[in-house]
Design a protein around this motif. Structure first.
Motif, short mmCIF file in Angstrom:
data_model
loop_
_atom_site.label_atom_id
_atom_site.label_comp_id
_atom_site.label_asym_id
_atom_site.label_seq_id
_atom_site.Cartn_x
_atom_site.Cartn_y
_atom_site.Cartn_z
N GLY A 155 -14.89 -1.03 4.75
CA GLY A 155 -15.92 -1.74 4.01
C GLY A 155 -15.77 -3.25 4.07
N ARG A 156 -16.67 -3.91 3.36
CA ARG A 156 -16.67 -5.37 3.28
C ARG A 156 -16.53 -5.80 1.83
NH1 ARG A 156 -22.05 -6.46 6.90
NH2 ARG A 156 -22.85 -4.94 5.42
N ALA A 157 -15.81 -6.88 1.61
CA ALA A 157 -15.68 -7.43 0.25
C ALA A 157 -15.57 -8.94 0.36
CB ALA A 157 -14.46 -6.84 -0.45
N GLU A 163 -15.14 -8.98 -4.79
CA GLU A 163 -16.42 -8.34 -5.12
C GLU A 163 -16.82 -7.42 -3.97
OE1 GLU A 163 -19.36 -11.31 -5.75
OE2 GLU A 163 -20.91 -9.91 -6.39
N GLY A 164 -17.17 -6.21 -4.27
CA GLY A 164 -17.60 -5.29 -3.22
C GLY A 164 -18.93 -5.73 -2.62
N SER A 175 -20.02 -3.91 0.69
CA SER A 175 -20.35 -2.56 1.14
C SER A 175 -19.08 -1.72 0.99
CB SER A 175 -20.79 -2.53 2.59
OG SER A 175 -21.81 -3.47 2.85
N GLY A 210 -21.15 -2.08 -2.66
CA GLY A 210 -21.27 -3.01 -3.78
C GLY A 210 -21.02 -2.24 -5.07
N PHE A 268 -9.01 -4.50 -7.19
CA PHE A 268 -10.22 -3.99 -6.52
C PHE A 268 -9.96 -2.59 -5.97
CE2 PHE A 268 -12.71 -3.45 -2.61
CZ PHE A 268 -14.00 -3.60 -3.10
N SER A 269 -8.79 -2.39 -5.37
CA SER A 269 -8.46 -1.07 -4.82
C SER A 269 -8.39 -0.02 -5.92
CB SER A 269 -7.12 -1.13 -4.07
OG SER A 269 -7.22 -2.02 -2.98
N PHE A 314 -11.89 0.82 -6.91
CA PHE A 314 -12.51 1.70 -5.92
C PHE A 314 -12.07 3.15 -6.16
CE2 PHE A 314 -12.31 3.83 -1.76
CZ PHE A 314 -13.63 3.71 -1.36
N THR A 360 -25.35 -1.64 -1.00
CA THR A 360 -24.81 -2.96 -0.68
C THR A 360 -25.32 -3.98 -1.69
OG1 THR A 360 -24.66 -2.45 1.67
CG2 THR A 360 -24.86 -4.77 1.09
#
Lengths: 83, 152
Positions: free
Chosen positions: B27-29, B41-42, B44, B46, B62-63, B66, B94
């Motif tokens: 993913g992207r953060a 911040e997430g 993808s 989000g 963050f992990s 998730f 997203t």
């Protein structure tokens, strides 16, 4: 974008009423989920001391939720702590 | 405020109601340094964020967030297929504003205006996605510590 401080879930609910009418807050085991306009924010914390009546939540999380729903400008007007 | 575009990979093993599932995400953060407070911040997916006093602390938070989202989804899913569909929906949501900042941050990294020597770099165009598999034959080879890299 400063992200310090706490706001109550009651204040968040009022902001959502102002800026995201129809938004629904659902309390799950680990997070609050906010549903609005076909999207779900699944990461709003339950609060500093876990799930309880009107918990306090970090401003930074509320800002990111408002960004996710693209209501940040309105949210800042409704909830001054977000400025 | 400095923004760092991240690519993150994680593999989580979790129990649902009547099944065990493996979730693998690429993913992207967006990591932001806000006057000494770090936020991830997430993008993808989000819909989640983490924070801390250091980048590593924010990434760890963050992990954990998730994983907690997956736990919440698992708690409500009465079958593996329901769980899988909800996890896919989660990944697909997203954050538009965060994506715009992520893309601008990638541009700054490519221009040499933003650096993070404590992170390895990976191409920003790396493949993204999430896979949800039902685990019937556990194998140690599937274990993965996960990682975060700077999108460049």
């Amino acid at each position: 974008m400063g992200s310090t401080g706490l706001v109550t879930l009651k204040e968040i609910r009022k902001m959502l009423d102002d800026c995201a009418p129809g938004a629904v807050i659902e309390s799950k085991l680990h997070h609050n989920w906010i549903r609005y306009a076909g999207k779900t924010y699944r990461g709003l914390p339950l609060g500093k001391h876990g799930a309880r009546h009107n918990p306090e939540i970090e401003v930074g999380h509320v800002k990111r939720m408002a960004r996710f729903f693209e209501i940040l400008d309105c949210a800042r007007k409704s909830l001054p702590a977000l400025r | 405020m400095t923004h760092y575009p991240l690519l993150f990979g994680r593999r989580e093993l979790l129990e649902g109601n009547g099944f065990i599932a493996r979730v693998s995400v690429s993913g992207r953060a967006l990591l932001a340094d806000e006057d000494g407070e770090f936020w991830v911040e997430g993008v993808s997916p989000g819909g989640l964020a983490g924070h801390g006093k250091s980048p590593h602390e924010a990434l760890a938070d963050f992990s954990a967030a998730f994983r907690a989202v997956l736990f919440d989804i698992a708690a409500e899913a009465n079958s593996f297929e329901v769980f899988r569909q909800e996890v896919l929906r989660f990944f697909d949501e997203t954050s538009g504003p965060a994506l715009a900042e992520w893309e601008e941050a990638v541009r700054q990294v490519k221009a040499g205006q933003v650096t993070a020597e404590w992170l390895e770099k990976r191409p920003a165009e790396s493949k993204l996605g999430i896979e949800v598999a039902k685990v019937s034959q556990p194998a140690a080879a599937n274990n993965d510590l996960g990682q975060a890299t700077l999108a460049a």
